[in-house]
Every structure is written in C-alpha cells, then in structure tokens.
Design a protein around this motif. Structure first.
Motif, PDB file in Angstrom:
ATOM      1  N   LYS A  47       0.831  -1.218   0.000  1.00  0.00           N
ATOM      2  CA  LYS A  47       0.000   0.000   0.000  1.00  0.00           C
ATOM      3  C   LYS A  47       0.865   1.267   0.000  1.00  0.00           C
ATOM      4  O   LYS A  47       0.630   2.182  -0.780  1.00  0.00           O
ATOM      5  CB  LYS A  47      -0.936   0.006   1.234  1.00  0.00           C
ATOM      6  N   SER A  48       1.842   1.293   0.903  1.00  0.00           N
ATOM      7  CA  SER A  48       2.702   2.491   0.967  1.00  0.00           C
ATOM      8  C   SER A  48       3.509   2.633  -0.320  1.00  0.00           C
ATOM      9  O   SER A  48       3.710   3.741  -0.813  1.00  0.00           O
ATOM     10  CB  SER A  48       3.660   2.404   2.168  1.00  0.00           C
ATOM     11  N   THR A  49       3.927   1.491  -0.848  1.00  0.00           N
ATOM     12  CA  THR A  49       4.687   1.526  -2.104  1.00  0.00           C
ATOM     13  C   THR A  49       3.829   2.136  -3.214  1.00  0.00           C
ATOM     14  O   THR A  49       4.309   2.967  -3.994  1.00  0.00           O
ATOM     15  CB  THR A  49       5.124   0.087  -2.490  1.00  0.00           C
ATOM     16  N   MET A 159      -2.853   9.988   1.688  1.00  0.00           N
ATOM     17  CA  MET A 159      -2.738   9.856   3.148  1.00  0.00           C
ATOM     18  C   MET A 159      -2.397   8.414   3.479  1.00  0.00           C
ATOM     19  O   MET A 159      -3.153   7.510   3.143  1.00  0.00           O
ATOM     20  CB  MET A 159      -4.048  10.246   3.819  1.00  0.00           C
ATOM     21  N   ASP A 160      -1.254   8.214   4.137  1.00  0.00           N
ATOM     22  CA  ASP A 160      -0.805   6.862   4.469  1.00  0.00           C
ATOM     23  C   ASP A 160      -0.994   6.596   5.958  1.00  0.00           C
ATOM     24  O   ASP A 160      -0.195   7.044   6.767  1.00  0.00           O
ATOM     25  CB  ASP A 160       0.660   6.681   4.067  1.00  0.00           C
ATOM     26  N   GLU A 161      -2.045   5.894   6.300  1.00  0.00           N
ATOM     27  CA  GLU A 161      -2.390   5.594   7.698  1.00  0.00           C
ATOM     28  C   GLU A 161      -2.234   6.824   8.592  1.00  0.00           C
ATOM     29  O   GLU A 161      -1.537   6.777   9.613  1.00  0.00           O
ATOM     30  CB  GLU A 161      -1.516   4.444   8.216  1.00  0.00           C
ATOM     31  N   PRO A 162      -2.889   7.938   8.229  1.00  0.00           N
ATOM     32  CA  PRO A 162      -2.617   9.188   8.935  1.00  0.00           C
ATOM     33  C   PRO A 162      -3.030   9.165  10.399  1.00  0.00           C
ATOM     34  O   PRO A 162      -2.463   9.903  11.196  1.00  0.00           O
ATOM     35  CB  PRO A 162      -3.435  10.222   8.160  1.00  0.00           C
TER      36      PRO A 162
HETATM   37 MG   LIG Z   1       2.473   1.052   4.807  1.00  0.00          MG
END
Ligand SMILES: [Mg+2]
Ligand SMILES: Nc1ncnc2c1ncn2[C@@H]1O[C@H](COP(=O)(O)OP(=O)(O)O)[C@@H](O)[C@H]1O
Length: 258
Positions: A47-49, A159-162
């Motif tokens: 996901k972050s990638t 937004m990454d797991e904000p």
């Molecule tokens: Mg991640």
C-alpha cells in the motif's frame, strides 16, 4: 479520467543479497475528481509503495500514473502527502508550519500568513497558532500536518495511515473532522488504512488489495449519505464483506504468483 494508474507494478531488487521482492503485481485503476478512495489490504502488501509511486517518489516501477492528463515522473506540489508521523518542524509554531510550503513557493509574508489563518479557522485551531508542535495534542498535530498539505491546493492528497498513531477516541474525532472537511472542500483523496471501520465511514470507494504482491481483489462503492451513520445496515454489510475478504486473504495458503 482525473487520476489513472496504468499497469502499475513494482519489484524491489536487493543487489547485495541477490533477492527480489515483488510488492505490486499489476494495478489498473481510474479515479474521478473529488472522490475519497480508501485502500485496505494485509500488512506489507504494498500500500505504501503504491502511494509512493503515485507521489513520484519511486523512480523505478512498471506502468504509468497520469494526473489530470499529465504523466507523473517526479515529486511535485500537485500531489500532497500526509503520513502517520506528523513530521512537523519542532522549532516552528503551528502557523509557521502551515505556511512552510507557501514560503518555499516564494509567497510574501503577509499573504501567506493570511492563507494560514484561513486554514487555522477552517480547522478549528484558533488560539493555538503560536504554539509549537510539542505543545499540541496528537490530534491537533495531525490537523496541522493536513492543513500544511491542503494549503498548497494539491490536485490529489495521499494519506498513508494518517491516524495510525492516535488513540481511538482522537481517531474517531479525526474521522469526523475529515468527513466535515469533505463537505466544505472537494479534495481528491487516496487514503491508506488497515482500519475497515474508518474506510467505510470516510470513503466513496474502498479498494481491497490482496496480500503481496498487491493486486485489486474487489472495489466497493459506498453510496450511504454523509454524514454517515456508522451503524447503518449498509455500512455494516460492507464492513462485514471487506473483513471477510481480508480474512480469507490471510488464511489462503495458495502460492503467490509473482
Ligand atoms: Mg504502509
Ligand atoms: N525500499 C524497499 N526495499 C526493499 N523492499 C521494500 C522497500 N519498501 C518496501 N519493501 C517491501 O515491499 C513490500 C510492501 O511494502 P509496503 O508498501 O511498505 O507495504 P504496506 O504499506 O502495505 O504495509 C514489503 O514486503 C516490504 O518489505
């Protein structure tokens, strides 16, 4: 289409160890302007990638990303980022943190202060503007991080797991805050979370990803009214289905094709 992901793939090569990690198999997705899209998937699935690729931070990957007709090749101010770590500058006040991007852009002091004040008002943070990050609660710090990103008027906000590091009450408050903000502005948001409730509460669409290498398993459209009732039948049905898919994904032992 406003944001287009075309055959996105990513394999990390570790030349020293001679190993390959396929993080993303193939992702094709089309996103309309003004929509709030959540990505959920097992931890470590990519996901972050995927967000890093869309932000232009990854320089080697397969496929193409188009935003408003232009191919994204490198990080630029039209893509805004908000992470779990607030990454505020500790030596700058709230107001100075929010102004940061405008300052780098070369906007004059009076003008950028006026813009920052507008956001401070919109975000309900009046009275705190001269405080330093360490003097603010976690929820307030995350609001500053979001304001600092939105002040630049990005075309898409990633937004990454904000809310990942917030306690559950603050997290709920922040979800309500974000929902309220959506009624006032119509940002296009891609939101990564492992919290299915949060995804159902906030999103127009939920994209469920497989375990690594990530591919799209299912896309849910959520048409419940806003503001949302977390306990409505529709919300519960979608939540149950998403959780079921993720559970099957965790227990599925079939070999991963990479
Ligand atoms: Mg991640
Ligand atoms: N810079 C990197 N070098 C090598 N492997 C990486 C790198 N970044 C991420 N990975 C690997 O890619 C996979 C996906 O990571 P990530 O996108 O962070 O997952 P998620 O955000 O879904 O938890 C993981 O197996 C991770 O170890």
């Amino acid at each position: 289409m406003y944001l287009e992901l075309v055959r996105i793939g990513k394999t990390f090569l570790d030349e020293k160890q001679g190993t390959k990690t396929c993080a993303i198999a193939q992702i094709d997705l089309q996103i309309e302007k003004g929509r709030f899209i959540s990505f959920v998937g097992p931890s470590g699935c990519g996901k972050s990638t995927l967000l890093r690729i869309i932000s232009g931070l990854e320089n080697s990957f397969e496929g193409e990303v188009f935003l408003d007709g232009k191919k994204i090749l490198e990080p630029h101010s039209e893509v805004g980022l908000v992470f779990q770590q607030y990454a505020l500058f500790p030596w700058r006040t709230m107001c100075e943190n929010i102004e940061m991007g405008l300052e780098i852009m070369g906007m004059g002091k009076a003008e950028r202060r006026a813009v920052a004040k507008e956001y401070i008002r919109l975000f309900g943070m009046e009275g705190f503007e001269r405080l330093y990050p360490c003097q603010l609660s976690g929820g307030m710090q995350q609001r500053v991080a979001i304001a600092r990103t939105l002040v630049m008027n990005p075309k898409v906000v990633l937004m990454d797991e904000p809310f990942g590091s917030l306690d559950s009450q603050t997290r709920n408050d922040m979800q309500e805050f974000l929902m309220d903000l959506r009624q006032k502005r119509n940002d296009t948001v891609l939101f990564v979370t492992h919290n299915v409730d949060e995804a159902v509460f906030l999103s127009d669409q939920i994209v469920v990803l497989s375990k690594r290498p990530a591919r799209i398993l299912r896309i849910f459209e959520i048409n419940c009214s806003k503001p949302r009732d977390r306990t409505s039948k529709e919300a519960n049905d979608i939540r149950r289905e998403v959780i079921g898919i993720l559970r099957r994904e965790r227990t599925d032992t079939s070999p991963v094709v990479s």
